[in-house]
Design a protein around this motif. Structure first.
Motif, PDB file in Angstrom:
ATOM      1  N   ASP A 106      68.895 -34.092 -37.061  1.00 22.82           N
ATOM      2  CA  ASP A 106      68.843 -34.095 -38.521  1.00 22.82           C
ATOM      3  C   ASP A 106      69.900 -33.129 -39.049  1.00 22.82           C
ATOM      4  O   ASP A 106      70.070 -32.014 -38.530  1.00 22.82           O
ATOM      5  CB  ASP A 106      67.466 -33.654 -39.021  1.00 22.82           C
ATOM      6  CG  ASP A 106      66.410 -34.734 -38.875  1.00 22.82           C
ATOM      7  OD1 ASP A 106      66.776 -35.881 -38.548  1.00 22.82           O
ATOM      8  OD2 ASP A 106      65.220 -34.433 -39.083  1.00 22.82           O
ATOM      9  N   TYR A 107      70.600 -33.540 -40.091  1.00 20.08           N
ATOM     10  CA  TYR A 107      71.669 -32.692 -40.625  1.00 20.08           C
ATOM     11  C   TYR A 107      71.784 -32.853 -42.133  1.00 20.08           C
ATOM     12  O   TYR A 107      71.309 -33.826 -42.735  1.00 20.08           O
ATOM     13  CB  TYR A 107      73.016 -33.029 -39.970  1.00 20.08           C
ATOM     14  CG  TYR A 107      73.583 -34.375 -40.376  1.00 20.08           C
ATOM     15  CD1 TYR A 107      74.401 -34.503 -41.496  1.00 20.08           C
ATOM     16  CD2 TYR A 107      73.282 -35.526 -39.645  1.00 20.08           C
ATOM     17  CE1 TYR A 107      74.912 -35.747 -41.872  1.00 20.08           C
ATOM     18  CE2 TYR A 107      73.780 -36.761 -40.019  1.00 20.08           C
ATOM     19  CZ  TYR A 107      74.589 -36.861 -41.131  1.00 20.08           C
ATOM     20  OH  TYR A 107      75.085 -38.103 -41.506  1.00 20.08           O
ATOM     21  N   LEU A 108      72.397 -31.879 -42.753  1.00 15.27           N
ATOM     22  CA  LEU A 108      72.818 -31.969 -44.146  1.00 15.27           C
ATOM     23  C   LEU A 108      74.154 -31.250 -44.277  1.00 15.27           C
ATOM     24  O   LEU A 108      74.479 -30.365 -43.475  1.00 15.27           O
ATOM     25  CB  LEU A 108      71.754 -31.393 -45.094  1.00 15.27           C
ATOM     26  CG  LEU A 108      71.344 -29.931 -44.962  1.00 15.27           C
ATOM     27  CD1 LEU A 108      72.273 -29.000 -45.736  1.00 15.27           C
ATOM     28  CD2 LEU A 108      69.918 -29.733 -45.470  1.00 15.27           C
ATOM     29  N   THR A 109      74.930 -31.635 -45.269  1.00 14.35           N
ATOM     30  CA  THR A 109      76.249 -31.044 -45.467  1.00 14.35           C
ATOM     31  C   THR A 109      76.333 -30.437 -46.861  1.00 14.35           C
ATOM     32  O   THR A 109      75.628 -30.856 -47.787  1.00 14.35           O
ATOM     33  CB  THR A 109      77.368 -32.087 -45.308  1.00 14.35           C
ATOM     34  OG1 THR A 109      77.225 -33.100 -46.329  1.00 14.35           O
ATOM     35  CG2 THR A 109      77.297 -32.750 -43.935  1.00 14.35           C
ATOM     36  N   LEU A 110      77.190 -29.459 -46.999  1.00  9.83           N
ATOM     37  CA  LEU A 110      77.420 -28.842 -48.297  1.00  9.83           C
ATOM     38  C   LEU A 110      78.729 -28.087 -48.258  1.00  9.83           C
ATOM     39  O   LEU A 110      79.306 -27.861 -47.184  1.00  9.83           O
ATOM     40  CB  LEU A 110      76.282 -27.881 -48.660  1.00  9.83           C
ATOM     41  CG  LEU A 110      76.157 -26.612 -47.801  1.00  9.83           C
ATOM     42  CD1 LEU A 110      75.689 -25.437 -48.663  1.00  9.83           C
ATOM     43  CD2 LEU A 110      75.170 -26.838 -46.667  1.00  9.83           C
ATOM     44  N   ASN A 111      79.195 -27.691 -49.424  1.00 12.90           N
ATOM     45  CA  ASN A 111      80.380 -26.856 -49.546  1.00 12.90           C
ATOM     46  C   ASN A 111      79.951 -25.547 -50.183  1.00 12.90           C
ATOM     47  O   ASN A 111      79.407 -25.536 -51.290  1.00 12.90           O
ATOM     48  CB  ASN A 111      81.447 -27.548 -50.397  1.00 12.90           C
ATOM     49  CG  ASN A 111      82.783 -26.835 -50.322  1.00 12.90           C
ATOM     50  OD1 ASN A 111      82.913 -25.703 -50.771  1.00 12.90           O
ATOM     51  ND2 ASN A 111      83.784 -27.509 -49.767  1.00 12.90           N
ATOM     52  N   LEU A 112      80.172 -24.446 -49.488  1.00  4.61           N
ATOM     53  CA  LEU A 112      79.753 -23.136 -49.971  1.00  4.61           C
ATOM     54  C   LEU A 112      80.963 -22.224 -50.060  1.00  4.61           C
ATOM     55  O   LEU A 112      81.557 -21.877 -49.045  1.00  4.61           O
ATOM     56  CB  LEU A 112      78.697 -22.548 -49.029  1.00  4.61           C
ATOM     57  CG  LEU A 112      78.141 -21.172 -49.373  1.00  4.61           C
ATOM     58  CD1 LEU A 112      77.445 -21.188 -50.730  1.00  4.61           C
ATOM     59  CD2 LEU A 112      77.167 -20.695 -48.293  1.00  4.61           C
ATOM     60  N   LEU A 113      81.351 -21.892 -51.275  1.00  8.07           N
ATOM     61  CA  LEU A 113      82.497 -21.014 -51.523  1.00  8.07           C
ATOM     62  C   LEU A 113      83.755 -21.509 -50.819  1.00  8.07           C
ATOM     63  O   LEU A 113      84.537 -20.733 -50.268  1.00  8.07           O
ATOM     64  CB  LEU A 113      82.182 -19.581 -51.085  1.00  8.07           C
ATOM     65  CG  LEU A 113      80.967 -18.924 -51.750  1.00  8.07           C
ATOM     66  CD1 LEU A 113      80.734 -17.546 -51.157  1.00  8.07           C
ATOM     67  CD2 LEU A 113      81.133 -18.854 -53.254  1.00  8.07           C
ATOM     68  N   GLY A 114      83.926 -22.821 -50.820  1.00 11.69           N
ATOM     69  CA  GLY A 114      85.113 -23.412 -50.214  1.00 11.69           C
ATOM     70  C   GLY A 114      84.980 -23.702 -48.739  1.00 11.69           C
ATOM     71  O   GLY A 114      85.909 -24.266 -48.144  1.00 11.69           O
ATOM     72  N   GLU A 115      83.856 -23.347 -48.126  1.00 13.22           N
ATOM     73  CA  GLU A 115      83.626 -23.627 -46.708  1.00 13.22           C
ATOM     74  C   GLU A 115      82.767 -24.884 -46.559  1.00 13.22           C
ATOM     75  O   GLU A 115      81.611 -24.898 -46.999  1.00 13.22           O
ATOM     76  CB  GLU A 115      82.912 -22.455 -46.025  1.00 13.22           C
ATOM     77  CG  GLU A 115      83.786 -21.242 -45.768  1.00 13.22           C
ATOM     78  CD  GLU A 115      84.797 -21.459 -44.660  1.00 13.22           C
ATOM     79  OE1 GLU A 115      84.757 -22.533 -44.015  1.00 13.22           O
ATOM     80  OE2 GLU A 115      85.623 -20.555 -44.429  1.00 13.22           O
ATOM     81  N   PRO A 116      83.310 -25.959 -45.948  1.00 11.67           N
ATOM     82  CA  PRO A 116      82.481 -27.134 -45.668  1.00 11.67           C
ATOM     83  C   PRO A 116      81.518 -26.827 -44.519  1.00 11.67           C
ATOM     84  O   PRO A 116      81.953 -26.437 -43.430  1.00 11.67           O
ATOM     85  CB  PRO A 116      83.503 -28.208 -45.265  1.00 11.67           C
ATOM     86  CG  PRO A 116      84.844 -27.665 -45.685  1.00 11.67           C
ATOM     87  CD  PRO A 116      84.719 -26.184 -45.597  1.00 11.67           C
ATOM     88  N   LEU A 117      80.224 -26.985 -44.761  1.00 15.01           N
ATOM     89  CA  LEU A 117      79.219 -26.640 -43.763  1.00 15.01           C
ATOM     90  C   LEU A 117      78.468 -27.873 -43.288  1.00 15.01           C
ATOM     91  O   LEU A 117      78.217 -28.806 -44.055  1.00 15.01           O
ATOM     92  CB  LEU A 117      78.207 -25.639 -44.335  1.00 15.01           C
ATOM     93  CG  LEU A 117      78.749 -24.306 -44.848  1.00 15.01           C
ATOM     94  CD1 LEU A 117      77.598 -23.427 -45.311  1.00 15.01           C
ATOM     95  CD2 LEU A 117      79.571 -23.600 -43.785  1.00 15.01           C
ATOM     96  N   LEU A 118      78.088 -27.840 -42.027  1.00 17.29           N
ATOM     97  CA  LEU A 118      77.272 -28.873 -41.405  1.00 17.29           C
ATOM     98  C   LEU A 118      76.052 -28.171 -40.823  1.00 17.29           C
ATOM     99  O   LEU A 118      76.148 -27.474 -39.810  1.00 17.29           O
ATOM    100  CB  LEU A 118      78.070 -29.595 -40.321  1.00 17.29           C
ATOM    101  CG  LEU A 118      77.347 -30.616 -39.431  1.00 17.29           C
ATOM    102  CD1 LEU A 118      76.732 -31.727 -40.266  1.00 17.29           C
ATOM    103  CD2 LEU A 118      78.306 -31.191 -38.399  1.00 17.29           C
TER     104      LEU A 118
END
Length: 378
Positions: A69-81
């Motif tokens: 299971d995963y979700l993605t987001l962008n935090l302060l310019g950092e793409p996170l997985l």
């Protein structure tokens, strides 16, 4: 208060104003000037310091129940997985080590992540599994593992820190478990996730959510009946959090039985807290609502909000009603904050006196925290 323009030297002036707010007498607290919510240089400074070094809530643990299971987001310019692996939940860089392509979008379940540019393939632990047709003397698959960030689970939430040497999240939140632990927040189940763009500074939403002064004025139909301003009481605070109690009138029934052992006071109020820098939460016996604030620009944020419920006390119709209620509450707050944001650049937006501890004491806690963090920055 100092009143220097946010031009050359403006960042230093704004940092001085923050320190001045923090030094104000306890019985005479003041708010920041408007430019603290609009100035691009200050926003960049915050991104490089207090925001980058802070622990950010990125979701609920039960959103990632199964391996893969995963979700993605962008935090302060950092793409996170954010992904659950055999070893638990990890925060991986969502950037292929070949040419920088994002590996995943949205949320879902996968046993591997395949780059849609050149088919480099990674496991849920971030290890490179396959790099087709890659022949290069300097190529070392072991050196091409996805980047990682520090990740922690507390109170049923997932927190990520972008700093290479993060502070101790338990030290930051020391005392918070005493406040919300009786609700058993880790046992609530996710019922709704929503994402919105708000056109306001990140600090205005933290401050807004964490004070009861506005409740009866801004939310006369949605919240005043249950949590009127006059019954708001300041709660405990710690190194990295603050809180207040939104108490219910005596003639209003509680909202469910909640966790075993909740005392009479906890059953008859909503307990609100902010985990600095960017999470604000309301927890009641049967309902847990959290807003994760992701700063985008000096005047815009992405808000990811989740609603979770305790046990099976609420049926489907009631949950739908609570979701609709919180959508209205968020809309009411967003409209006010966006209107205020347009005026904060005024030369006359110089900051004003804060109301007493039960109404805006939490805002003062937030400003004191900001000032302490800023004082550690050269």
């Amino acid at each position: 208060m100092l009143d220097l323009p946010a031009t050359a030297g403006g960042l230093s002036a704004l940092r001085a104003q923050l320190a001045e707010c923090a030094a104000a007498p306890q019985d005479a607290p003041r708010s920041l000037p408007g430019r603290a919510y609009t100035d691009p240089a200050l926003f960049q400074h915050e991104c490089d310091t207090v925001l980058r070094t802070g622990w950010h809530c990125v979701g609920r643990v039960d959103e990632l129940e199964q391996i893969g299971d995963y979700l993605t987001l962008n935090l302060l310019g950092e793409p996170l997985l954010i992904v659950r692996d055999e070893d638990g939940i990890k925060a991986l860089s969502n950037v292929c080590r070949h040419r920088g392509m994002p590996l995943a979008e949205g949320s879902g379940n996968a046993n591997r992540f395949v780059c849609r540019y050149h088919a480099w393939t990674y496991g849920t632990d971030g290890q490179l599994l396959r790099a087709p047709r890659m022949k290069n003397a300097s190529f070392d698959p072991k050196a091409c593992k996805l980047g990682t960030f520090h990740c922690a689970e507390r109170f049923g939430y997932i927190y990520v820190n972008l700093d290479g040497a993060p502070g101790d999240i338990d030290a930051d939140l020391s005392g918070l478990d005493d406040l919300i632990g009786p609700y058993q927040p880790q046992d609530y189940s996710i019922a709704h996730v929503g994402t919105e763009i708000w056109h306001c500074n990140w600090k205005t939403l933290v401050e807004n959510f964490m004070e009861g002064y506005h409740l009866s004025v801004v939310h006369p139909q949605t919240l005043h009946g249950y949590t009127p301003t006059g019954l708001s009481k300041k709660g405990p605070f710690g190194p990295g959090f603050t809180s207040y109690f939104a108490n219910y009138p005596d003639n209003i029934p509680g909202r469910g039985e909640g966790a075993p052992g909740l005392d009479k006071e906890a059953l008859h109020r909503s307990t609100l807290f902010a985990a600095f820098p960017c999470q604000v939460v309301s927890v009641a016996a049967s309902l847990l609502v959290s807003l994760s604030i992701r700063p985008l620009t000096p005047t815009s944020i992405e808000v990811r909000w989740t609603m979770s419920v305790y046990g099976d006390a609420l049926d489907g119709d009631t949950i739908d009603q609570r979701i609709a209620l919180w959508e209205d509450v968020n809309r009411e707050d967003r409209e006010k904050l966006e209107a205020m944001q347009t005026a904060l650049g005024s030369i006359h937006a110089t900051g004003g006196p804060l109301a007493g501890p039960d109404y805006e004491g939490t805002v003062h806690d937030f400003l004191l925290w900001l000032a302490r963090q800023d004082a550690q920055t050269p």
